[in-house]
Design an enzyme around this catalytic site. Structure first.
Site, mmCIF file in Angstrom:
data_model
loop_
_atom_site.group_PDB
_atom_site.id
_atom_site.type_symbol
_atom_site.label_atom_id
_atom_site.label_comp_id
_atom_site.label_asym_id
_atom_site.label_seq_id
_atom_site.Cartn_x
_atom_site.Cartn_y
_atom_site.Cartn_z
ATOM 1 N N GLU A 77 42.412 33.016 31.695
ATOM 2 C CA GLU A 77 42.705 32.137 31.588
ATOM 3 C C GLU A 77 42.369 31.880 30.484
ATOM 4 O O GLU A 77 42.941 31.506 28.785
ATOM 5 C CB GLU A 77 43.346 31.095 32.525
ATOM 6 C CG GLU A 77 43.608 31.462 34.286
ATOM 7 C CD GLU A 77 45.346 31.762 33.118
ATOM 8 O OE1 GLU A 77 45.744 31.802 32.515
ATOM 9 O OE2 GLU A 77 45.824 33.014 34.246
ATOM 10 N N SER A 120 37.048 34.097 38.376
ATOM 11 C CA SER A 120 37.072 35.442 37.507
ATOM 12 C C SER A 120 38.254 35.002 37.072
ATOM 13 O O SER A 120 39.107 35.642 36.164
ATOM 14 C CB SER A 120 37.725 35.626 38.697
ATOM 15 O OG SER A 120 38.619 35.060 39.510
ATOM 16 N N ASP A 121 39.803 33.890 37.033
ATOM 17 C CA ASP A 121 40.830 33.623 36.724
ATOM 18 C C ASP A 121 40.057 32.960 35.442
ATOM 19 O O ASP A 121 41.153 32.700 34.846
ATOM 20 C CB ASP A 121 41.834 32.729 37.700
ATOM 21 C CG ASP A 121 40.945 31.794 38.253
ATOM 22 O OD1 ASP A 121 40.285 31.510 38.700
ATOM 23 O OD2 ASP A 121 41.706 31.557 39.129
ATOM 24 N N CYS A 122 39.642 31.491 35.657
ATOM 25 C CA CYS A 122 38.997 31.108 34.410
ATOM 26 C C CYS A 122 38.765 32.295 32.861
ATOM 27 O O CYS A 122 39.240 31.447 32.249
ATOM 28 C CB CYS A 122 38.274 30.390 34.724
ATOM 29 S SG CYS A 122 37.942 28.826 35.932
#
Ligand code: LAN
Length: 733
Positions: free
Chosen positions: A463, A458-460
């Site tokens: 970002e 999710s956070d990759c």
């Protein structure tokens, strides 16, 4: 391939690992077009080619020989950021990304070495020597090894690394071996090793399979709707238990070589052949225990142990077949690279056993081991993933844009190259085996490392999307390599990943009740059974969506608004009463709090408008040290404790804390100025920063290195601080 004397022959090794065991000028890092890295040792016959700066940096040659150019001293924070980037740019490789080492955990080399030994997959002698050297260099004073490079000695670390070193060629009477054995015996020997260690030792045939609780693959035959069905477990956990179940089911074990027989003598304080194996199943040495077995798990084991004494053969066969099928799907989805280093080496053994040493799949597995093997200044390690490529490039790209450095003619080309790599890294399709392998969608996602590994995070994705938007929208005349459609695909991926309470987990939606943690069988990790929501993951998604909608205001406008609102609510709920957010992947409160304050600022919550932001800033300021910096220990992650000070101030945490204050528009300049001065004072004349303490954590109990953070976040913080302090003084904040 077979276990040949030449491949595994004992080595004559120096007493200490201080000096390299091989010629460091011969190591070269090669990258595939997708950023997959492998290190190669040039044979003496190879014509000498110059060693790139990136390679020299990671091998420690640049530091040892001080060959980097000295830069004009920095008068301002922006000058310091520029000098930092002048250094860091030299470490960017031709395809645009920044390779980096990703060590820390100390249970990965043993899997690599044991898995290779039992399948006869050889290493080059230089690789063996440098792996042993790495073990020498990370041996604790007391002779043992911990679960990670900064941890105290445990049975898990010591017994497994002792075996690894011996297989790699360490002789039993070498001083390192003597000290390690003394430590292991003082700890009571290998009987009390945790369950994952029992597994690896059983594979090596130096622990009886009877000393293991069952790993029933039959669970995979349950209907998918069953709430505890293994496809609902956290992806790393289920992907490890699939091959583990297969290998347990077939009771795979190594040939009884002389070395195996010797290890049976060396690992224990009692006679191997007199050990009461079933009595060891639930015995774990207290020094290793992070998550002790619960009564629920013990109850479950009673039932499973009874079943194991008379398993129903057709069911067992069907379970093993199912586990094999799932291993094949994982191999085909990732080109045998697999999700992580643990399941990779287990799948390697499964494919050897089921498909044979001559099979394409096994050969591919042998080659893919190299993706995890990294040469560093202390020797060769096995990394936590096949690198942190996307993660590092995303922060660096954002740093360059936000500081304005990316627009300076000197650096523009480097930033465009970074965009080219981000373009290549985005996953374009859903997995080949999607539903059948229980995978989350991937079309449009960014992974943590490379597209070959290919798992949505999710956070990759957040970002990665931010980095692309920053470059494409803010760098003048930047090529629009990533189309609007592909940006929207990334948004779709994130919108589908929100859990019902508004939070975001790591790879997938939460699929099972979190009470599953009661049956966590891996005594050395915490929170591994299911996905959990994480503030860091949630904040990256909020931030990415908030930035995306500024540029593309019409795409799924309502959905984006709803997701952001719910995510911000979650974020408020998980703020700690004292003010910070608890980080699960970086150390610790400074890490999560900077992400949280970044996303709150994008929805208009700052120091002057939000009590939450104010509490967070006040908390951080209260932790600033007299030298102007911040420093947290990995120990904060162990027990959800309050803040734990590191003995030394850390540049990386100082960056996070100062970034957090700036995101929240903290109105007083002093703490920011003092943080800036600390980070500038640690910069070397060549623009670099020395490596300090370990930066990351996972599964509560393991620390992991993010060595590129000292560059990306220092550059980012210093460059932003210049502008922020100017604006503050001009009364513009
Ligand atoms: C990682 C590294 C990156 C990390 C972030 C992106 C920082 C996080 O926000 C989400 C989770 C993720 C992707 C993550 C999950 C667990 C990993 C893959 C690791 C910490 C790196 C190594 C670790 C993996 C589980 C190591 C293998 C060990 C086992 C216990 C299977």
């Amino acid at each position: 391939m077979s276990v040949t004397a030449t491949t595994w022959a004992p080595l004559d090794l120096p007493a200490s690992g201080k000096l390299p065991f091989t010629d460091y000028t011969r190591w070269r890092l090669r990258c595939s077009p997708y950023g997959d890295h492998t290190w190669h040792y040039l044979p003496p016959s190879a014509s000498p080619e110059p060693q790139p700066e990136c390679d020299r940096y990671w091998l420690g040659l640049e530091e040892a020989q001080r060959t980097a150019p000295t830069l004009p001293p920095a008068a301002t924070p922006l000058d310091a950021a520029r000098n930092g980037y002048r250094y860091f740019e030299r470490l960017q490789v031709a395809d645009g990304h920044w390779p980096g080492e990703y060590g820390g955990p100390m249970f990965l080399i043993p899997g690599l070495v044991i898995g290779s030994y039992v399948t006869g997959a050889g290493f080059k002698t230089e690789e063996r020597m440098e792996m042993v050297r790495y073990l020498f260099n990370h041996q604790n004073e007391d002779g043992g090894w911990g679960i990670h490079i900064e941890g105290p000695s445990t049975v898990f670390g010591t017994a497994l690394n002792y075996c690894a070193a011996r297989l790699l060629g360490l002789k039993p009477d070498h001083p390192v071996a003597l000290r390690a054995r003394a430590c292991l015996h003082k700890l009571g020997g290998a009987t009390g090793i945790p369950s994952w260690g029992k597994f690896w030792l059983s594979i090596l045939n130096v622990y009886d399979w009877d000393g293991n609780h069952p790993v029933p693959t039959e669970l995979w035959l349950l209907p998918d709707w069953v709430p505890i069905h293994p496809h609902r477990w956290w992806i790393h956990t289920r992907n490890v238990y699939i091959p583990m179940g297969y290998l347990y089911g077939v009771r795979f074990k190594a040939e009884e070589t002389d070395l195996v027989l010797a290890l049976r003598e060396e690992l224990y304080t009692q006679n191997y052949y007199s050990i009461d194996w079933p009595a060891q199943r639930s015995y774990v040495n207290p020094v290793d225990l992070y998550t002790p077995h619960t009564m629920v798990l013990e109850g479950l084991y009673k039932i499973l142990d009874t079943y194991e004494s008379c398993p129903f053969p057709p069911l067992r066969r069907a379970g093993i077949r199912r586990a094999y099928e799932l291993c094949v799907l994982e191999d085909e989805n990732t080109d045998c690279q697999n999700l992580g280093p643990v399941n990779k080496m287990m799948n390697h053994i499964v494919r050897f056993h089921a498909d044979g040493p001559e099979s394409e799949a096994f050969k591919k597995h042998c080659d893919r081991r190299a993706d995890f093997m990294w040469m560093g200044q202390e020797g060769m390690m096995m990394c936590g993933t096949n690198g942190s490529q996307l993660w590092d490039i995303a922060f660096t790209a954002q740093a360059l844009i936000e500081t304005g450095l990316g627009a300076e003619p000197e650096f523009r080309a480097s930033l465009v190259k970074a965009l080219e790599w981000l373009d290549i890294c985005q996953i374009r399709e859903n997995p080949k085996h999607h539903q059948s392998a229980y995978r989350q969608a991937t079309k449009g996602a960014w992974p943590f490392s490379t597209r070959t590994q290919g798992y949505t995070v999710s956070d990759c994705t957040g970002e990665g999307l931010k980095a692309v938007l920053y470059i494409q929208e803010h760098l003048r005349d930047a090529p629009k390599l990533i189309s609007e459609r592909r940006l929207c695909d990334a948004v779709d991926i994130m919108l589908d990943l929100q859990n019902s309470d508004g939070g975001f987990a790591s790879y997938e939606l939460i699929r099972a009740p979190q009470a599953m943690e009661y049956i966590n069988p891996a005594e050395v990790f915490g929170n591994i059974m299911t996905e959990f929501n994480y503030p860091e993951c949630t904040t990256s998604v909020i931030t990415a969506l908030a930035i995306f909608r500024k540029h593309y205001p019409h795409y799924r406008k309502g959905d984006i608004q709803t997701v952001i609102t719910k995510a911000v609510e979650y974020l408020h709920k998980c703020q700690r009463p004292e003010g910070p957010w608890f980080g699960s992947w970086g150390i610790c409160f400074t890490y999560a709090t900077q992400f949280a304050l970044e996303s709150l600022s994008l929805v208009g919550e700052t120091y002057s408008t939000s009590a939450a932001a104010r509490r967070a800033c006040d908390f951080l300021v209260s932790k600033q040290r007299s030298d102007g910096g911040w420093g947290e220990s990995y120990k904060a992650s162990l027990r959800l404790l309050a803040w734990v000070e590191h003995e030394q101030t850390q540049v990386t945490q100082t960056n996070w804390a100062v970034m957090a204050l700036m995101y929240a528009q903290y109105p007083h300049p002093e703490p920011i100025e003092r943080g800036v001065r600390l980070v500038m004072s640690r910069q070397r004349p060549d623009g670099s920063w020395p490596q300090e303490a370990i930066e990351g954590v996972f599964n509560k109990n393991v620390a992991i290195s993010y060595p590129n953070f000292k560059f990306s976040f220092s550059i980012w913080m210093l460059g932003r601080a210049q502008r922020y302090l100017d604006e503050l003084k001009a009364g513009k904040v």
